[in-house]
Design an enzyme around this catalytic site. Structure first.
Site, PDB file in Angstrom:
ATOM      1  N   THR A   1     -46.518  42.401  83.574  1.00 18.32           N
ATOM      2  CA  THR A   1     -45.769  41.744  84.663  1.00 18.32           C
ATOM      3  C   THR A   1     -44.984  40.553  84.140  1.00 18.32           C
ATOM      4  O   THR A   1     -45.209  40.064  83.040  1.00 18.32           O
ATOM      5  CB  THR A   1     -46.718  41.253  85.779  1.00 18.32           C
ATOM      6  OG1 THR A   1     -47.527  40.199  85.253  1.00 18.32           O
ATOM      7  CG2 THR A   1     -47.598  42.373  86.292  1.00 18.32           C
ATOM      8  N   CYS A   2     -44.072  40.059  84.989  1.00 15.57           N
ATOM      9  CA  CYS A   2     -43.204  38.941  84.598  1.00 15.57           C
ATOM     10  C   CYS A   2     -43.831  37.607  84.957  1.00 15.57           C
ATOM     11  O   CYS A   2     -43.135  36.679  85.365  1.00 15.57           O
ATOM     12  CB  CYS A   2     -41.850  39.087  85.277  1.00 15.57           C
ATOM     13  SG  CYS A   2     -41.016  40.559  84.728  1.00 15.57           S
ATOM     14  N   ASP A   3     -45.132  37.504  84.851  1.00 11.85           N
ATOM     15  CA  ASP A   3     -45.811  36.225  85.072  1.00 11.85           C
ATOM     16  C   ASP A   3     -46.434  35.823  83.753  1.00 11.85           C
ATOM     17  O   ASP A   3     -47.163  36.612  83.145  1.00 11.85           O
ATOM     18  CB  ASP A   3     -46.882  36.391  86.155  1.00 11.85           C
ATOM     19  CG  ASP A   3     -47.475  35.050  86.570  1.00 11.85           C
ATOM     20  OD1 ASP A   3     -47.832  34.257  85.672  1.00 11.85           O
ATOM     21  OD2 ASP A   3     -47.566  34.804  87.778  1.00 11.85           O
TER      22      ASP A   3
END
Ligand SMILES: *Cc1c(COP(=O)(O)O)cnc(C)c1O
Length: 377
Positions: free
Chosen positions: A324-326
């Site tokens: 994910t983009c976290d």
């Protein structure tokens, strides 16, 4: 752990996304192992560890009781075939209308840890049995439950007496020594406190009969853990020591210990890269991370066994991260993970010991990634 049945299921099924495969025979063996190691204690499976309907059905038919934390979990246990008298509403933090709903469904056993909660149960579930949860320090646990639940042992007598005044039946004490508890002696201090509370209540004219020993029984990840028999003999020894010949009834609430080692997650390598020419560690990005079900890697608390098909090749340290983009979605960085130098995108990795606290921790669709799928074989 990864076994030929799980392997051949995955080879036939070829799931496109990361998935958890649970081996039901293994759940059954674990249930029997608890029965053998702790034959004096009633088993209340902690539903939150893995509430898959087939897991609950198997345990219900094997004779398990259920520790539930919400009305939804109570309904799942009922649907799996448990009767309401086999269900404990073990959460100390409940809305009054949820207590009322549980009472309507027939539940008569509730956890409390303060007078305000006693009053809610007194109003919404009149005449029910309650036990008071006491604090433990969680030492020795890899996933401690800290100070959120339970009151100081000195306060428990007041809470239980208040239950009596509110028309409830105070029956005993509960505690949880912290999840993934690798120290078999961790129950001793809480049992000593429980025995003191039993004596104090007796002088107040209330006879307690039950000690709920909670969960904490471990799953083997990378390190060896003591076998269940060692927990059983240590805990029963401590009960005899502190309660003498007036032994209480006991309950255990295994979650992780019941299902942890029955599941394997298969995940795919998405990318292997380096951050600079001098970077010593490769970064390995998987299609599952903290938001896809591996939340217990928070602070690198739980270190899973990751098996690849190239484990015979030379290995070197890697940072392991999710898709994910976290930026919080990194599993192991402070303490890098040794993975094969030949590992490449498209390879599968098998994350073992993931039967507990994974599928329910998975986000509904963060970044559009589907929640973790479970297959039961
Ligand atoms: C989560 C929980 C359990 C299960 O703990 P494990 O360490 O997974 O065995 C048992 N009892 C209560 C009250 C819980 O909240």
């Amino acid at each position: 752990m990864i076994n030929p049945r799980i392997k051949s299921f995955l080879n036939d099924r070829k799931p496109d996304e990361p998935c958890l495969v649970i081996d039901l025979d293994h759940v059954r063996r674990n249930f029997d192992a608890f029965r053998t190691a702790m034959p004096e204690s009633a088993i209340y499976y902690a539903v939150k560890a893995n509430p898959h309907p087939e897991v609950l059905r198997l345990l219900a038919s094997a004779g398990s009781n259920f520790d539930c934390a919400s009305v939804a979990e109570i309904n799942m246990a009922l649907e799996a075939g448990a009767t309401a008298n086999r269900i404990s509403f073990g959460n100390t933090i409940k809305k009054e209308r949820d207590i009322a709903r549980a009472f309507e469904l027939g539940v008569r056993l509730f956890a409390v840890d303060c007078e305000a909660e006693v009053e809610k149960v007194g109003r919404a579930a009149p005449g029910s049995k309650v036990f008071c949860r006491i604090l433990t320090n969680g030492e020795g646990a890899e996933w401690p439950l800290s100070r959120k639940f339970g009151c100081a042992p000195e306060m428990a007598t007041e809470v239980l007496e208040h239950a009596h005044r509110n028309g409830l039946k105070p029956i005993g004490i509960s505690f949880h020594v912290g999840s993934q508890q690798t120290n078999t002696e961790a129950w001793d201090a809480a049992l000593e406190s429980a025995a003191t509370i039993f004596k104090e209540m007796e002088t107040r004219g209330i006879r307690l009969t039950m000690v709920n020993l909670g969960g904490g029984f471990p799953t083997r990840y990378l390190k060896n853990v003591p076998v269940l028999a060692e927990y059983g003999s240590r805990i029963y020894g401590a009960i005899r020591k502190f309660f003498g010949n007036r032994l209480p009834d006991t309950i255990i609430e295994p979650g992780r210990g019941m299902v942890g080692d029955t599941g394997v997650i298969r995940s795919e390598v998405v990318l292997v890269s380096k951050k600079s020419a001098e970077d010593r560690n490769r970064w390995v990005y998987l299609d599952i991370g903290k938001f896809g079900g591996l939340a217990e890697t928070m602070d690198e608390a739980i270190r899973y066994s990751i098996v690849t098909e190239r484990d015979h090749d030379a290995k070197s340290p890697c940072v392991v991260a999710g898709p994910t983009c976290d930026s919080a979605d990194v599993l192991y960085e402070k303490n890098p993970y040794e993975l094969p130098d030949t590992l490449q995108p498209g390879d599968f990795v098998y994350i073992e010991g993931t039967g507990a606290y994974t599928s329910t921790y998975s986000a509904v669709a963060f970044n559009g990634f589907e929640p973790l799928k479970t297959f039961v074989i």
